[in-house]
Design an enzyme around this catalytic site. Sequence first.
Site, short mmCIF file in Angstrom:
data_model
loop_
_atom_site.label_atom_id
_atom_site.label_comp_id
_atom_site.label_asym_id
_atom_site.label_seq_id
_atom_site.Cartn_x
_atom_site.Cartn_y
_atom_site.Cartn_z
N ASP A 95 0.78 -0.95 0.01
CA ASP A 95 -0.03 0.20 -0.24
C ASP A 95 0.76 1.44 -0.05
O ASP A 95 1.79 1.37 0.78
CB ASP A 95 -0.76 0.06 1.72
CG ASP A 95 -1.55 1.21 1.32
OD1 ASP A 95 -1.62 1.98 0.57
OD2 ASP A 95 -3.50 0.40 1.76
N HIS A 97 -0.81 4.65 -0.23
CA HIS A 97 -1.09 5.54 0.38
C HIS A 97 -0.59 6.42 1.61
O HIS A 97 -0.04 5.35 2.73
CB HIS A 97 -2.85 5.21 0.86
CG HIS A 97 -3.44 4.67 -0.53
ND1 HIS A 97 -3.18 3.78 -0.83
CD2 HIS A 97 -4.16 6.16 -1.45
CE1 HIS A 97 -4.20 3.66 -1.79
NE2 HIS A 97 -4.51 4.88 -2.35
N SER A 151 -2.34 -7.31 5.99
CA SER A 151 -1.42 -6.63 6.47
C SER A 151 -0.88 -6.91 8.00
O SER A 151 -0.67 -6.80 8.95
CB SER A 151 -0.41 -6.09 5.60
OG SER A 151 -0.44 -7.08 4.62
C1 B12 Z 1 -4.98 10.10 -2.89
C2 B12 Z 1 -5.59 8.44 -3.25
C3 B12 Z 1 -4.48 7.93 -4.14
C4 B12 Z 1 -3.38 8.29 -4.37
C5 B12 Z 1 -2.78 8.08 -3.28
C6 B12 Z 1 -1.32 9.68 -2.76
C7 B12 Z 1 -0.10 9.60 -1.66
N1 B12 Z 1 1.23 9.97 -1.13
O1 B12 Z 1 -1.46 8.67 -0.53
C8 B12 Z 1 -2.55 7.42 -5.63
C9 B12 Z 1 -3.26 7.95 -6.82
C10 B12 Z 1 -1.20 7.03 -5.67
C11 B12 Z 1 -3.45 6.03 -5.29
C12 B12 Z 1 -3.19 4.42 -5.85
C13 B12 Z 1 -4.06 4.08 -5.23
N2 B12 Z 1 -5.52 3.85 -5.67
CO1 B12 Z 1 -6.15 5.34 -3.88
N3 B12 Z 1 -6.58 7.21 -2.76
C14 B12 Z 1 -6.71 7.84 -3.09
C15 B12 Z 1 -7.92 9.04 -2.08
C16 B12 Z 1 -8.53 9.34 -3.40
C17 B12 Z 1 -7.70 10.06 -1.50
C18 B12 Z 1 -6.73 9.19 -0.19
C19 B12 Z 1 -6.14 10.15 1.01
O2 B12 Z 1 -5.52 10.64 0.95
N4 B12 Z 1 -7.11 11.13 1.95
C20 B12 Z 1 -6.98 11.59 2.75
C21 B12 Z 1 -6.20 10.98 3.65
C22 B12 Z 1 -6.47 12.23 5.27
O3 B12 Z 1 -7.57 10.39 4.39
P1 B12 Z 1 -7.32 8.90 4.93
O4 B12 Z 1 -6.07 8.54 3.95
O5 B12 Z 1 -8.18 7.82 5.08
O6 B12 Z 1 -6.81 9.04 6.20
C23 B12 Z 1 -7.18 9.59 7.32
C24 B12 Z 1 -7.73 8.11 8.12
O7 B12 Z 1 -8.26 7.25 7.52
C25 B12 Z 1 -6.89 8.28 9.22
N5 B12 Z 1 -5.72 7.53 9.15
C26 B12 Z 1 -5.08 6.65 8.30
N6 B12 Z 1 -4.35 6.48 8.43
C27 B12 Z 1 -3.90 5.74 9.97
C28 B12 Z 1 -3.59 5.44 10.55
C29 B12 Z 1 -3.86 5.02 11.98
C30 B12 Z 1 -2.54 4.62 12.61
C31 B12 Z 1 -4.97 6.23 12.49
C32 B12 Z 1 -4.84 5.72 13.98
C33 B12 Z 1 -5.59 6.19 11.85
C34 B12 Z 1 -5.22 6.85 10.70
O8 B12 Z 1 -6.51 9.13 9.61
C35 B12 Z 1 -6.29 10.23 8.97
C36 B12 Z 1 -6.37 11.72 9.07
O9 B12 Z 1 -7.55 11.76 9.55
C37 B12 Z 1 -8.75 7.58 -1.68
C38 B12 Z 1 -9.46 7.30 -1.98
C39 B12 Z 1 -9.76 7.84 0.11
N7 B12 Z 1 -11.87 7.55 0.18
O10 B12 Z 1 -10.24 7.50 0.79
C40 B12 Z 1 -8.31 6.86 -2.62
C41 B12 Z 1 -8.26 4.77 -2.67
C42 B12 Z 1 -8.28 4.71 -0.89
N8 B12 Z 1 -7.94 4.31 -3.67
C43 B12 Z 1 -7.76 3.26 -4.02
C44 B12 Z 1 -7.23 2.82 -5.39
C45 B12 Z 1 -8.22 1.26 -5.53
C46 B12 Z 1 -5.97 2.79 -5.49
C47 B12 Z 1 -5.21 1.92 -6.59
C48 B12 Z 1 -5.18 0.24 -6.48
C49 B12 Z 1 -5.46 3.22 -7.95
C50 B12 Z 1 -5.32 1.76 -9.78
N9 B12 Z 1 -5.80 1.23 -9.80
O11 B12 Z 1 -3.93 1.78 -9.01
C51 B12 Z 1 -3.65 2.89 -6.37
C52 B12 Z 1 -2.94 1.89 -5.35
C53 B12 Z 1 -1.76 1.83 -5.37
C54 B12 Z 1 -1.11 0.74 -3.97
N10 B12 Z 1 -0.51 -0.11 -4.05
O12 B12 Z 1 -1.28 1.42 -2.71
C55 B12 Z 1 -9.42 2.98 -3.65
C56 B12 Z 1 -9.34 1.90 -2.10
C57 B12 Z 1 -10.18 1.15 -2.29
C58 B12 Z 1 -10.33 -0.23 -1.57
N11 B12 Z 1 -11.39 -0.24 -0.70
O13 B12 Z 1 -9.22 -0.93 -1.32
C59 B12 Z 1 -9.57 4.33 -3.13
C60 B12 Z 1 -9.80 4.06 -1.75
C61 B12 Z 1 -10.68 4.66 -4.17
C62 B12 Z 1 -11.65 4.31 -4.58
N12 B12 Z 1 -12.93 4.55 -4.44
O14 B12 Z 1 -11.79 3.44 -5.51
N13 B12 Z 1 -4.37 6.63 -4.49
#
Ligand code: B12
Length: 211
Positions: A95, A97, A151
Amino acid sequence: MFRAIVDLDEEEGKRAGVKLIKEKIDPVEGIEKGLSKGMKIVGEKFNNSEIYLPEMIMAADVFNSVMEILKPHISAERLDKVKRGTVVIGTVKGDIHAIGKDIVAMLLETAGFTVYNLGTDVATSTFIEEARKVNADIIGLSSLLTTTMPSQKDVIDILKETGDRDKYTILIGGAPTSQDWADEIGADGYGETAESAGSLCSELVAKKRII
Ligand code: B12
């Protein structure tokens, strides 16, 4: 800031970031209510094939640019400085992200924790080796893909096998994870947002009387 993410407009994002600081609005509120909410919409659009991977990458770039403006203005007093501890955090294997995990790491740091951010695509063994090396209190495991959630369980299972499970408080997070998943795999806590991660870490560390 919300609109800037959804419209993939970096300049607008930066302008909004500067305005937020000038108007003395809490940057953490901006991150949660503006940037993160925008990212949710971007994810939904990707899901519906309204946008594709390059647009998702652009959204991440806008997010990071605005974060650079907000970061220096996040005050330590914003979060409870109850108890300090050492945290090892990373995104699990397979992953890449980073954004959410980096926000959690940053907020934990401002809350007074010592944070070792291992990055993304972190091997199960690396989490354990690093935690041992730095004598961590907490291991934070981020997963944004349903395919990489197992994982998180692997880290816990290996710690159980080696008899080291009780040495660490294990916190999980990431959009597809939940309290139910945390219970199922035997994690100590689940943080829905970065803000909740801060208070949860203080709470769990205090509860375990590690410090
Ligand atoms: C930006 C993004 C990307 C970027 C990432 C860039 C980067 N440098 O991080 C890029 C373009 C690289 C990417 C790639 C991919 N992505 Co993407 N991505 C996203 C997106 C739009 C936003 C994620 C994000 O940054 N959110 C903003 C942050 C602030 O929120 P967050 O990550 O959820 O974190 C918050 C909480 O979850 C929490 N949190 C997070 N981690 C932790 C850890 C702990 C310990 C705690 C307590 C809390 C916590 O706190 C954070 C802040 O409040 C999501 C959509 C979504 N709704 O999440 C899809 C999403 C996650 N991706 C998705 C997919 C499918 C992919 C790809 C497989 C696409 C592809 N065909 O290649 C690849 C995977 C690559 C890989 N092997 O990882 C899917 C996952 C589907 C699933 N359920 O499995 C999503 C949900 C999009 C969708 N709707 O389909 N992605």
